[in-house]
Design a protein around this motif. Sequence first.
Motif: not given
Length: 121
Positions: A80-95
């Motif tokens: 998962l390539q994540m670009n232009s990250l925002k504060p609201e993307d803050t989280a624990v990411y689960y595969c």
Amino acid sequence: QVQLAESGGGLVRVGGSSRLSCAVSGNRFAINVMGWYRLAPGKEREFVASFSSGGRTKYRDSVQGRFTISRDFDKKTAYLQMNSLKPEDTAVYYCAAADSSYDLTSVVDYWGQGTQVTVSS
């Protein structure tokens, strides 16, 4: 026993990029779809993106155009390539992965341990 090994994540600046990886092992049946969910403080876990064996991708609206999911079938790994990250993307990411369905928004058979992504200014 199926295991999903995640890597990547960490602390990222607003507008920055990060890449998550998820490798599958121990599966007896073909994995039909892989992807990610995320869980932010005070919110419910939400679907982020998925990539099915047929090559179909799906994204939640808020990450469309900023996140890109891909799969290396030989390595049994999803990215998962994540670009232009925002504060609201803050989280624990689960595969997440499924061998009983092609739709990860309705069925998840296996979960990774989760990796923290923190986007700060």
